[in-house]
Design a protein around this motif. Structure first.
Motif, PDB file in Angstrom:
ATOM      1  N   TYR A  13      39.461  32.636  30.880  1.00 38.37           N
ATOM      2  CA  TYR A  13      38.731  32.015  29.876  1.00 38.37           C
ATOM      3  C   TYR A  13      40.303  30.990  30.031  1.00 38.37           C
ATOM      4  CZ  TYR A  13      37.243  29.353  26.444  1.00 38.37           C
ATOM      5  OH  TYR A  13      37.643  28.308  25.476  1.00 38.37           O
ATOM      6  N   ASP A  60      32.005  33.543  41.931  1.00 37.97           N
ATOM      7  CA  ASP A  60      30.751  33.700  40.608  1.00 37.97           C
ATOM      8  C   ASP A  60      30.163  32.311  39.339  1.00 37.97           C
ATOM      9  OD1 ASP A  60      32.279  34.280  38.940  1.00 37.97           O
ATOM     10  OD2 ASP A  60      31.403  36.362  38.922  1.00 37.97           O
ATOM     11  N   ALA A  61      31.127  31.097  39.406  1.00 33.79           N
ATOM     12  CA  ALA A  61      31.459  30.004  38.688  1.00 33.79           C
ATOM     13  C   ALA A  61      31.763  29.221  38.968  1.00 33.79           C
ATOM     14  CB  ALA A  61      31.894  30.806  37.613  1.00 33.79           C
ATOM     15  N   PRO A  62      31.447  27.613  39.155  1.00 34.45           N
ATOM     16  CA  PRO A  62      32.265  26.558  39.610  1.00 34.45           C
ATOM     17  C   PRO A  62      33.902  26.698  39.157  1.00 34.45           C
ATOM     18  CG  PRO A  62      30.212  26.080  38.079  1.00 34.45           C
ATOM     19  CD  PRO A  62      30.579  27.812  37.947  1.00 34.45           C
ATOM     20  N   PRO A  94      30.239  24.144  43.654  1.00 30.98           N
ATOM     21  CA  PRO A  94      29.747  25.506  43.090  1.00 30.98           C
ATOM     22  C   PRO A  94      29.082  26.624  43.790  1.00 30.98           C
ATOM     23  CG  PRO A  94      28.271  23.832  43.318  1.00 30.98           C
ATOM     24  CD  PRO A  94      29.173  23.691  43.687  1.00 30.98           C
ATOM     25  N   VAL A 154      39.427  25.663  35.283  1.00 25.75           N
ATOM     26  CA  VAL A 154      38.112  26.662  35.769  1.00 25.75           C
ATOM     27  C   VAL A 154      38.052  26.961  33.895  1.00 25.75           C
ATOM     28  CG1 VAL A 154      38.017  29.695  36.232  1.00 25.75           C
ATOM     29  CG2 VAL A 154      38.923  27.566  37.068  1.00 25.75           C
ATOM     30  N   GLU A 158      35.823  28.719  32.201  1.00 21.72           N
ATOM     31  CA  GLU A 158      35.272  29.746  32.161  1.00 21.72           C
ATOM     32  C   GLU A 158      35.578  30.574  32.645  1.00 21.72           C
ATOM     33  OE1 GLU A 158      30.863  29.982  33.640  1.00 21.72           O
ATOM     34  OE2 GLU A 158      31.326  28.143  34.138  1.00 21.72           O
ATOM     35  N   GLU A 159      35.133  31.868  32.546  1.00 18.71           N
ATOM     36  CA  GLU A 159      36.064  32.909  33.272  1.00 18.71           C
ATOM     37  C   GLU A 159      35.246  33.029  34.502  1.00 18.71           C
ATOM     38  OE1 GLU A 159      36.526  37.942  32.294  1.00 18.71           O
ATOM     39  OE2 GLU A 159      35.044  37.051  31.994  1.00 18.71           O
ATOM     40  N   ARG A 160      36.093  33.251  35.466  1.00 19.42           N
ATOM     41  CA  ARG A 160      35.897  32.940  37.083  1.00 19.42           C
ATOM     42  C   ARG A 160      36.076  34.818  37.567  1.00 19.42           C
ATOM     43  NH1 ARG A 160      37.106  30.319  42.011  1.00 19.42           N
ATOM     44  NH2 ARG A 160      35.136  29.772  42.612  1.00 19.42           N
ATOM     45  N   SER A 163      36.518  35.855  42.088  1.00 18.15           N
ATOM     46  CA  SER A 163      35.673  34.661  43.957  1.00 18.15           C
ATOM     47  C   SER A 163      36.278  36.010  44.383  1.00 18.15           C
ATOM     48  CB  SER A 163      36.782  33.984  44.110  1.00 18.15           C
ATOM     49  OG  SER A 163      37.506  33.608  43.528  1.00 18.15           O
TER      50      SER A 163
END
Length: 340
Positions: free
Chosen positions: A188, A213-215, A230, A262, A264-266, A268
């Motif tokens: 984050y 799991d996130a954009p 996304p 980024v 939010e925590e992401r 991949s």
């Protein structure tokens, strides 16, 4: 299909037909794969048959690993690895002259035994993984790796058909490849607009199969515009890499992409599908032209040379004369729409 100059979204291809015994169904999917590879270089794939429990497993393995204290993660620092695998702390990777990437990662390679002749010969990038002491980590990571690498083999058969080749053309080119699965964690960041997750680049290998799991992923069109890609439920992102661009003399394009904003925590999970290290990649006969500008490259040498110019522990070794770039090494950002 929109042309490369104007695409504003990424197409999705249902590849379930590639598993059919009916050649016409496989060829129909291959045409869609070829259109996306030629016009955009990126696509989503659905109908891929990767068990969702394996996806859940690799996600939980990554969360367990990245939750460890830094000193435990650094025990597996990639700079201590003999085969360029392991933990990659934030700031380790720098693409070209850009800013360090705002992420941490754990790099897992194709498991090649220590007594394999390629390993005994000192082939870069090949050898056993140094598995972290995290309960169930290896089992979950390896199960996911096997499934997605198998998917890569199926996709390569589809790309072969798309190129007018027998679909088993590439089957024997990936017996002990330097194919890497990366677990990537973007923390984050309240000021993410000023911190690139991964700087603009193309991928070095034949193609990449990405779970995210996130954009945050963005793809560059030929106008230099960044297009969002996304996550889509149940789908992977696939993008063409440098080696397929060479094979097709630019007909398939290694499209530049980046991860940014980024907030939010992401997590991949890209798997980079490569051919064996010593495979010589050059334009296929149907694409070979004297002035194509695509010279033959040994796939492993290209991958190793890019790593030597990106990972800071390797950059320092080159500067000290401990390592040298392979003969004919290309600089970074020399494929796709990043060509200099």
């Amino acid at each position: 299909m929109a042309d490369t100059k104007s695409f504003t979204s990424i197409p999705e291809v249902d590849i379930s037909g590639l598993y059919s015994t009916d050649l016409e169904k496989r060829e129909a999917v291959a045409r869609e794969l070829g259109d996306a590879a030629r016009n955009i270089g990126f696509l989503y794939i659905s109908g891929h048959r990767v068990d969702p429990t394996l996806i859940d497993g690799v996600r939980s393995a990554a969360r367990d690993l990245f939750a460890l204290p830094m000193e435990r993660k650094m025990a597996y620092y990639i700079g201590r690895s003999a085969t360029h695998k392991g933990y990659v702390p934030e700031g380790e990777e720098v693409y070209g002259t850009g800013r360090p990437d705002h992420k941490e990662a754990f790099d897992i390679g194709y498991e090649v035994p220590a007594d394999n002749p390629l390993v005994l010969a000192g082939t870069p990038l090949l050898g056993p993984n140094d598995w972290p002491d995290v309960p169930g980590f290896r089992e979950r990571a390896e199960a996911y790796y096997r499934a997605v690498f198998g998917l890569g083999r199926t996709l390569f058969q589809g790309f072969a058909l798309a190129l007018g080749l027998p679909e088993n053309t590439f089957d024997d080119m990936a017996k002990y490849p330097p194919s890497k699965l990366r677990m990537i964690h973007y923390p984050y960041d309240a000021e993410a607009q000023d911190a690139p997750g991964i700087g603009a680049h193309t991928d070095y290998e034949c193609f990449t199969i990405l779970l995210a799991d996130a954009p945050g992923l963005e793809v560059m069109n030929e106008r230099g515009e960044w297009i969002d890609a996304p996550p889509r439920p149940g789908a992977f992102v696939v993008n063409i890499g440098d080696m397929l661009e060479v094979m097709t003399a630019g007909a398939f394009v290694a499209t530049a992409h980046r991860v940014r904003k980024v907030g939010e925590e992401r997590y991949s999970f890209p798997l980079f599908y490569a051919c064996d290290y010593h495979t010589a990649i050059k334009p296929l006969p149907a694409f070979a032209e004297e002035d194509s500008g695509y010279e033959a490259l040994k796939i492993g040498d290209h991958m190793w040379s890019q790593a030597l110019q990106t990972y800071q522990y390797l950059v320092r070794k080159v500067e000290r004369g401990e390592l040298a770039l392979p003969s004919g090494a290309r600089g970074t950002a020399t494929f796709g729409r990043l060509k200099k």
